[in-house]
Motif scaffolding. Structure first.
Motif, short mmCIF file in Angstrom:
data_model
loop_
_atom_site.label_atom_id
_atom_site.label_comp_id
_atom_site.label_asym_id
_atom_site.label_seq_id
_atom_site.Cartn_x
_atom_site.Cartn_y
_atom_site.Cartn_z
N LEU A 1 -12.41 -0.04 -4.97
CA LEU A 1 -12.06 1.38 -4.99
C LEU A 1 -11.56 1.80 -6.37
CD1 LEU A 1 -11.72 3.96 -3.23
CD2 LEU A 1 -9.38 3.21 -2.80
N PHE A 2 -10.66 1.03 -6.96
CA PHE A 2 -10.09 1.38 -8.25
C PHE A 2 -11.12 1.29 -9.37
CE2 PHE A 2 -5.67 -0.16 -6.67
CZ PHE A 2 -5.54 0.99 -5.92
N ALA A 3 -12.09 0.39 -9.23
CA ALA A 3 -13.12 0.25 -10.25
C ALA A 3 -14.02 1.48 -10.31
CB ALA A 3 -13.96 -1.00 -9.99
N GLU A 4 -14.33 2.03 -9.15
CA GLU A 4 -15.23 3.19 -9.08
C GLU A 4 -14.49 4.52 -9.12
OE1 GLU A 4 -18.68 3.18 -8.89
OE2 GLU A 4 -18.57 1.01 -9.21
N GLU A 5 -13.29 4.54 -8.58
CA GLU A 5 -12.51 5.78 -8.45
C GLU A 5 -11.11 5.58 -9.01
OE1 GLU A 5 -13.37 8.75 -7.46
OE2 GLU A 5 -15.35 8.36 -6.63
N PRO A 6 -10.91 5.72 -10.31
CA PRO A 6 -9.58 5.51 -10.90
C PRO A 6 -8.49 6.41 -10.31
CG PRO A 6 -11.25 5.70 -12.61
CD PRO A 6 -11.91 6.05 -11.31
N LYS A 7 -8.85 7.58 -9.80
CA LYS A 7 -7.85 8.49 -9.21
C LYS A 7 -7.23 7.90 -7.95
CE LYS A 7 -9.57 12.88 -10.93
NZ LYS A 7 -9.99 14.23 -10.55
N ALA A 8 -7.88 6.92 -7.37
CA ALA A 8 -7.35 6.30 -6.15
C ALA A 8 -6.02 5.61 -6.42
CB ALA A 8 -8.35 5.31 -5.58
N LYS B 1 -17.55 7.19 -0.40
CA LYS B 1 -18.98 7.48 -0.47
C LYS B 1 -19.60 6.97 -1.77
CE LYS B 1 -18.64 11.58 2.46
NZ LYS B 1 -18.72 13.04 2.51
N THR B 2 -18.81 6.88 -2.83
CA THR B 2 -19.33 6.43 -4.13
C THR B 2 -19.01 4.97 -4.42
OG1 THR B 2 -17.33 7.13 -5.30
CG2 THR B 2 -19.10 8.75 -5.08
N VAL B 3 -18.20 4.35 -3.58
CA VAL B 3 -17.77 2.97 -3.81
C VAL B 3 -18.70 2.01 -3.09
CG1 VAL B 3 -15.88 1.33 -3.43
CG2 VAL B 3 -15.37 3.67 -4.09
N LYS B 4 -19.04 0.94 -3.77
CA LYS B 4 -19.90 -0.08 -3.18
C LYS B 4 -19.02 -1.14 -2.51
CE LYS B 4 -23.39 0.60 -6.73
NZ LYS B 4 -22.71 1.58 -7.55
N PHE B 5 -18.65 -0.87 -1.26
CA PHE B 5 -17.81 -1.80 -0.51
C PHE B 5 -18.23 -1.78 0.95
CE2 PHE B 5 -14.03 -2.89 1.99
CZ PHE B 5 -13.70 -4.10 1.42
N ASP B 6 -18.67 -2.93 1.44
CA ASP B 6 -19.02 -3.07 2.85
C ASP B 6 -17.86 -3.74 3.56
OD1 ASP B 6 -21.58 -1.94 2.69
OD2 ASP B 6 -22.39 -3.82 1.90
N CYS B 7 -17.20 -3.00 4.41
CA CYS B 7 -16.03 -3.52 5.10
C CYS B 7 -16.47 -4.32 6.33
CB CYS B 7 -15.12 -2.36 5.52
SG CYS B 7 -13.54 -2.93 6.16
N THR B 8 -15.91 -5.50 6.45
CA THR B 8 -16.13 -6.35 7.62
C THR B 8 -14.75 -6.71 8.18
OG1 THR B 8 -16.02 -8.43 6.40
CG2 THR B 8 -18.19 -7.35 6.53
N PRO B 9 -14.72 -7.28 9.38
CA PRO B 9 -13.42 -7.68 9.91
C PRO B 9 -12.70 -8.73 9.04
CG PRO B 9 -15.01 -7.55 11.68
CD PRO B 9 -15.77 -7.36 10.39
N GLU B 10 -13.46 -9.43 8.19
CA GLU B 10 -12.87 -10.44 7.32
C GLU B 10 -12.47 -9.90 5.95
OE1 GLU B 10 -15.98 -10.92 8.79
OE2 GLU B 10 -15.13 -11.98 10.50
N ASP C 1 -4.60 12.36 2.01
CA ASP C 1 -5.06 11.16 1.31
C ASP C 1 -6.24 10.53 2.02
OD1 ASP C 1 -3.18 11.51 -0.65
OD2 ASP C 1 -1.91 9.83 -0.05
N ARG C 2 -6.24 10.54 3.33
CA ARG C 2 -7.33 9.96 4.11
C ARG C 2 -8.64 10.71 3.83
NH1 ARG C 2 -9.59 10.54 9.29
NH2 ARG C 2 -10.16 8.56 10.23
N PHE C 3 -8.56 12.03 3.76
CA PHE C 3 -9.74 12.82 3.44
C PHE C 3 -10.26 12.44 2.05
CE2 PHE C 3 -11.64 16.52 1.37
CZ PHE C 3 -12.69 16.79 2.24
N LEU C 4 -9.36 12.34 1.08
CA LEU C 4 -9.76 11.95 -0.27
C LEU C 4 -10.38 10.56 -0.29
CD1 LEU C 4 -6.67 13.28 -2.28
CD2 LEU C 4 -8.97 14.26 -2.24
N LEU C 5 -9.79 9.64 0.45
CA LEU C 5 -10.33 8.28 0.49
C LEU C 5 -11.71 8.24 1.12
CD1 LEU C 5 -7.07 6.38 1.43
CD2 LEU C 5 -8.48 5.95 -0.58
N LYS C 6 -11.92 9.03 2.16
CA LYS C 6 -13.25 9.09 2.78
C LYS C 6 -14.29 9.60 1.78
CE LYS C 6 -13.54 10.26 7.26
NZ LYS C 6 -13.34 11.09 8.47
N GLU C 7 -13.91 10.60 1.00
CA GLU C 7 -14.82 11.13 -0.02
C GLU C 7 -15.07 10.09 -1.12
OE1 GLU C 7 -16.55 14.10 -0.05
OE2 GLU C 7 -15.82 14.14 2.02
#
Length: 131
Positions: free
Chosen positions: A71-78, A52-61, A43-49
């Motif tokens: 993730l669900f908006a861009e990748e429904p399979k998630a 790449k197509t999801v517009k999400f910048d992760c911050t500590p907050e 699942d981690r490998f799939l999430l990393k892939e």
């Protein structure tokens, strides 16, 4: 892991039933752990892939809900992935963002120190600027 786990379940009826079989309980435990790790790594490998197509910048907050929404908006399979795996992956992303922020702060301090050092070495002016 086994020693911690076995201590917490040593009085459980299921554990007592398997105990006379010797190391069978530990082998079962190890097999389950290996299976869980394998499922998470997949699942981690799939999430990393997918990331790449999801517009999400992760911050500590960042919030888990925001990550899942993006993730669900861009990748429904998630949505088919284990929710616990999503949460663990998100925690990894946040930890990495915290490490990057700390490294950037450390680099900034180092650059500031270098710059102040250079100013101090200027002939005549440097000492009056900083002192």
């Amino acid at each position: 892991r086994w020693s911690l786990f076995s201590e917490s379940v040593k009085d459980e009826p299921r554990m007592l039933a398997v105990a006379p079989q010797g190391p069978a309980a530990q082998k079962l435990f190890d097999d389950v752990v290996l299976e869980l790790q394998s499922a998470y790594n997949k699942d981690r490998f799939l999430l990393k892939e997918m990331l790449k197509t999801v517009k999400f910048d992760c911050t500590p907050e960042s919030k888990l809900e925001d990550f899942q929404a993006a993730l669900f908006a861009e990748e429904p399979k998630a949505k088919e992935l284990n929710p616990l795996h999503l949460q663990l992956f998100f925690v990894e992303l946040v930890e990495r963002a915290e490490e990057e922020r700390a490294a950037a702060a450390k680099r900034k301090l180092k650059c500031e120190g270098t710059f102040k050092n250079m100013l101090n070495r200027l002939p005549g002016r440097g000492r009056t600027l900083l002192n």
